[in-house]
Write a protein that holds these residues in place. Structure first.
Motif, PDB file in Angstrom:
ATOM      1  N   ASP A   1       0.817  -1.215   0.000  1.00  0.00           N
ATOM      2  CA  ASP A   1       0.000   0.000   0.000  1.00  0.00           C
ATOM      3  C   ASP A   1       0.849   1.263   0.000  1.00  0.00           C
ATOM      4  O   ASP A   1       0.362   2.333  -0.378  1.00  0.00           O
ATOM      5  N   TYR A   2       2.089   1.151   0.428  1.00  0.00           N
ATOM      6  CA  TYR A   2       2.951   2.342   0.493  1.00  0.00           C
ATOM      7  C   TYR A   2       3.271   2.874  -0.899  1.00  0.00           C
ATOM      8  O   TYR A   2       3.392   4.078  -1.094  1.00  0.00           O
ATOM      9  N   LEU A   3       3.389   1.998  -1.888  1.00  0.00           N
ATOM     10  CA  LEU A   3       3.735   2.450  -3.227  1.00  0.00           C
ATOM     11  C   LEU A   3       2.576   3.169  -3.916  1.00  0.00           C
ATOM     12  O   LEU A   3       2.787   3.845  -4.923  1.00  0.00           O
ATOM     13  N   ASP A   4       1.356   3.037  -3.412  1.00  0.00           N
ATOM     14  CA  ASP A   4       0.205   3.747  -3.955  1.00  0.00           C
ATOM     15  C   ASP A   4      -0.182   4.960  -3.115  1.00  0.00           C
ATOM     16  O   ASP A   4      -1.161   5.644  -3.452  1.00  0.00           O
ATOM     17  N   SER A   5       0.553   5.223  -2.048  1.00  0.00           N
ATOM     18  CA  SER A   5       0.201   6.316  -1.149  1.00  0.00           C
ATOM     19  C   SER A   5       0.740   7.640  -1.671  1.00  0.00           C
ATOM     20  O   SER A   5       1.641   7.704  -2.524  1.00  0.00           O
ATOM     21  N   GLU A   6       0.185   8.728  -1.160  1.00  0.00           N
ATOM     22  CA  GLU A   6       0.655  10.067  -1.535  1.00  0.00           C
ATOM     23  C   GLU A   6       2.047  10.342  -0.994  1.00  0.00           C
ATOM     24  O   GLU A   6       2.812  11.109  -1.583  1.00  0.00           O
TER      25      GLU A   6
ATOM     26  N   SER B   1       9.461   7.360 -10.220  1.00  0.00           N
ATOM     27  CA  SER B   1      10.783   6.745 -10.350  1.00  0.00           C
ATOM     28  C   SER B   1      10.945   5.635  -9.332  1.00  0.00           C
ATOM     29  O   SER B   1      10.294   5.635  -8.276  1.00  0.00           O
ATOM     30  N   PRO B   2      11.812   4.664  -9.607  1.00  0.00           N
ATOM     31  CA  PRO B   2      12.092   3.630  -8.600  1.00  0.00           C
ATOM     32  C   PRO B   2      12.831   4.202  -7.407  1.00  0.00           C
ATOM     33  O   PRO B   2      13.396   5.301  -7.463  1.00  0.00           O
ATOM     34  N   VAL B   3      12.838   3.445  -6.333  1.00  0.00           N
ATOM     35  CA  VAL B   3      13.419   3.940  -5.077  1.00  0.00           C
ATOM     36  C   VAL B   3      14.930   4.093  -5.170  1.00  0.00           C
ATOM     37  O   VAL B   3      15.524   4.861  -4.408  1.00  0.00           O
ATOM     38  N   TRP B   4      15.578   3.385  -6.089  1.00  0.00           N
ATOM     39  CA  TRP B   4      17.040   3.428  -6.170  1.00  0.00           C
ATOM     40  C   TRP B   4      17.537   4.445  -7.191  1.00  0.00           C
ATOM     41  O   TRP B   4      18.754   4.646  -7.316  1.00  0.00           O
ATOM     42  N   LEU B   5      16.640   5.083  -7.938  1.00  0.00           N
ATOM     43  CA  LEU B   5      17.070   6.026  -8.968  1.00  0.00           C
ATOM     44  C   LEU B   5      17.653   7.280  -8.321  1.00  0.00           C
ATOM     45  O   LEU B   5      17.081   7.852  -7.402  1.00  0.00           O
ATOM     46  N   GLY B   6      18.814   7.696  -8.797  1.00  0.00           N
ATOM     47  CA  GLY B   6      19.471   8.877  -8.264  1.00  0.00           C
ATOM     48  C   GLY B   6      20.257   8.641  -7.000  1.00  0.00           C
ATOM     49  O   GLY B   6      20.804   9.591  -6.427  1.00  0.00           O
ATOM     50  N   TYR B   7      20.330   7.397  -6.540  1.00  0.00           N
ATOM     51  CA  TYR B   7      21.086   7.102  -5.319  1.00  0.00           C
ATOM     52  C   TYR B   7      22.568   6.987  -5.648  1.00  0.00           C
ATOM     53  O   TYR B   7      22.942   6.364  -6.650  1.00  0.00           O
TER      54      TYR B   7
ATOM     55  N   LYS C   1      21.958   0.624  15.200  1.00  0.00           N
ATOM     56  CA  LYS C   1      22.719   1.702  14.583  1.00  0.00           C
ATOM     57  C   LYS C   1      22.624   1.592  13.070  1.00  0.00           C
ATOM     58  O   LYS C   1      22.742   0.508  12.503  1.00  0.00           O
ATOM     59  N   ILE C   2      22.412   2.738  12.413  1.00  0.00           N
ATOM     60  CA  ILE C   2      22.317   2.817  10.966  1.00  0.00           C
ATOM     61  C   ILE C   2      23.512   3.602  10.458  1.00  0.00           C
ATOM     62  O   ILE C   2      23.913   4.607  11.054  1.00  0.00           O
ATOM     63  N   CYS C   3      24.108   3.141   9.379  1.00  0.00           N
ATOM     64  CA  CYS C   3      25.285   3.809   8.832  1.00  0.00           C
ATOM     65  C   CYS C   3      24.900   5.176   8.279  1.00  0.00           C
ATOM     66  O   CYS C   3      23.724   5.511   8.122  1.00  0.00           O
ATOM     67  N   GLY C   4      25.897   5.962   7.942  1.00  0.00           N
ATOM     68  CA  GLY C   4      25.658   7.331   7.495  1.00  0.00           C
ATOM     69  C   GLY C   4      24.977   7.422   6.147  1.00  0.00           C
ATOM     70  O   GLY C   4      24.217   8.355   5.901  1.00  0.00           O
ATOM     71  N   ASN C   5      25.233   6.485   5.269  1.00  0.00           N
ATOM     72  CA  ASN C   5      24.645   6.517   3.929  1.00  0.00           C
ATOM     73  C   ASN C   5      23.986   5.175   3.650  1.00  0.00           C
ATOM     74  O   ASN C   5      24.524   4.337   2.938  1.00  0.00           O
ATOM     75  N   PRO C   6      22.800   4.918   4.207  1.00  0.00           N
ATOM     76  CA  PRO C   6      22.153   3.606   4.009  1.00  0.00           C
ATOM     77  C   PRO C   6      21.699   3.425   2.576  1.00  0.00           C
ATOM     78  O   PRO C   6      21.542   4.383   1.816  1.00  0.00           O
ATOM     79  N   CYS C   7      21.474   2.176   2.199  1.00  0.00           N
ATOM     80  CA  CYS C   7      21.070   1.842   0.839  1.00  0.00           C
ATOM     81  C   CYS C   7      19.622   2.281   0.607  1.00  0.00           C
ATOM     82  O   CYS C   7      18.921   2.652   1.541  1.00  0.00           O
ATOM     83  N   PRO C   8      19.128   2.262  -0.642  1.00  0.00           N
ATOM     84  CA  PRO C   8      17.771   2.747  -0.922  1.00  0.00           C
ATOM     85  C   PRO C   8      16.670   2.033  -0.156  1.00  0.00           C
ATOM     86  O   PRO C   8      15.599   2.611   0.035  1.00  0.00           O
ATOM     87  N   ILE C   9      16.894   0.801   0.292  1.00  0.00           N
ATOM     88  CA  ILE C   9      15.860   0.082   1.040  1.00  0.00           C
ATOM     89  C   ILE C   9      15.989   0.341   2.533  1.00  0.00           C
ATOM     90  O   ILE C   9      14.986   0.512   3.233  1.00  0.00           O
ATOM     91  N   CYS C  10      17.206   0.391   3.035  1.00  0.00           N
ATOM     92  CA  CYS C  10      17.405   0.603   4.475  1.00  0.00           C
ATOM     93  C   CYS C  10      17.125   2.047   4.893  1.00  0.00           C
ATOM     94  O   CYS C  10      16.827   2.293   6.067  1.00  0.00           O
ATOM     95  N   ARG C  11      17.217   3.004   3.975  1.00  0.00           N
ATOM     96  CA  ARG C  11      17.028   4.403   4.367  1.00  0.00           C
ATOM     97  C   ARG C  11      15.551   4.754   4.559  1.00  0.00           C
ATOM     98  O   ARG C  11      15.231   5.748   5.210  1.00  0.00           O
ATOM     99  N   ASP C  12      14.650   3.973   3.979  1.00  0.00           N
ATOM    100  CA  ASP C  12      13.216   4.236   4.102  1.00  0.00           C
ATOM    101  C   ASP C  12      12.570   3.066   4.834  1.00  0.00           C
ATOM    102  O   ASP C  12      12.486   1.957   4.291  1.00  0.00           O
ATOM    103  N   PRO C  13      12.108   3.247   6.068  1.00  0.00           N
ATOM    104  CA  PRO C  13      11.532   2.111   6.813  1.00  0.00           C
ATOM    105  C   PRO C  13      10.222   1.613   6.210  1.00  0.00           C
ATOM    106  O   PRO C  13       9.786   0.511   6.528  1.00  0.00           O
ATOM    107  N   ASN C  14       9.573   2.420   5.365  1.00  0.00           N
ATOM    108  CA  ASN C  14       8.315   1.999   4.763  1.00  0.00           C
ATOM    109  C   ASN C  14       8.518   1.097   3.554  1.00  0.00           C
ATOM    110  O   ASN C  14       7.561   0.477   3.094  1.00  0.00           O
TER     111      ASN C  14
END
Length: 239
Positions: free
Chosen positions: A71-76, A85-91, A113-126
């Protein structure tokens, strides 16, 4: 006497101008109207504050997406952040030097603990990987070849890439994602009958006395030493 003191003060001020500088600044300060020491006040962000309704709503939304991550991909919220765009574009990966390494980091989250520059999936908990979250999985599959993008291309860490591969394979098994079968062109020849050992058995009338049943059997050269060992092993069973 006063003239000598004035001369000493002027000589000190010329040699060390830092002595007179704070005195001049002190003269410019306004006169305090109330006596007593000034209290030191901590910054406002150091105190505990009650959670605002917006933060509570965000926490509820995160828990809702945890049960239904698709449901998150259809949310505002997703459209406002990523658009179409996909979640990894521009990363851009965080690495040393100008040439990125051939492998991404093992994981972005170690304990709490989360690293300073997390990957496109780890940076967004949703963004949650699930085999039913088809729209998210399609972002990591090439529409031309049907192959999963390499993590060096998307920037996903090794831990999340393993979860992606498992979820994509499970979605294909459930029929939620299509998969391509490589095309193999057959010449029409039956290779299973090309060898005499697996070919069709010749009819008995074609055999003459002294011929073997299979042609290849008469071409085998036996090792006498190996035959002697076999006969010695099975001497009690041979007639």
């Amino acid at each position: 006497m006063a003239a000598s003191i004035t001369g000493i003060v002027r000589s000190l001020c010329r040699r060390s101008p830092l002595i007179i500088h704070p005195l001049r600044q002190h003269q410019r300060l306004p006169v305090r109207t109330h006596p007593g020491p000034q209290l030191f006040v901590l910054p406002s962000h150091s105190f505990c504050k009650a959670a605002s309704p917006q933060h509570e709503g965000a926490a509820q939304a995160a828990s809702h997406y945890k049960d239904r991550p698709w449901d998150y991909l259809d949310s505002e919220e997703y459209i406002e952040r990523y658009g179409t765009s996909p979640v990894w574009l521009g990363y851009r990966r965080n690495h040393k030097g100008g040439i990125p390494p051939q492998k991404t980091r093992k994981t972005c989250i170690r304990g709490d603990k989360i690293c300073g520059n997390p990957c496109p999936i780890c940076r967004d908990p949703n963004v949650i990987i699930h085999h039913q979250n088809v729209k998210l999985l399609q972002q990591f599959i090439s529409p031309h070849t049907g192959q999963v993008y390499d993590p060096t291309y998307t920037g996903v860490c090794v831990n999340q890439q393993k979860k992606l591969n498992e979820a994509i394979g499970r979605a294909q098994d459930h029929g939620l994602l299509p998969f391509q079968i490589p095309y193999v062109e057959f010449s029409g020849e039956d290779y299973s009958n090309s060898h005499d050992a697996v070919g069709s058995t010749p009819p008995p009338p074609s055999l003459t006395s002294g011929d073997t049943w299979y042609k290849w059997y008469g071409e085998i050269e036996l090792d006498e030493n190996e035959v002697a060992k076999v006969r010695k092993t099975y001497a009690a069973y041979l007639k």
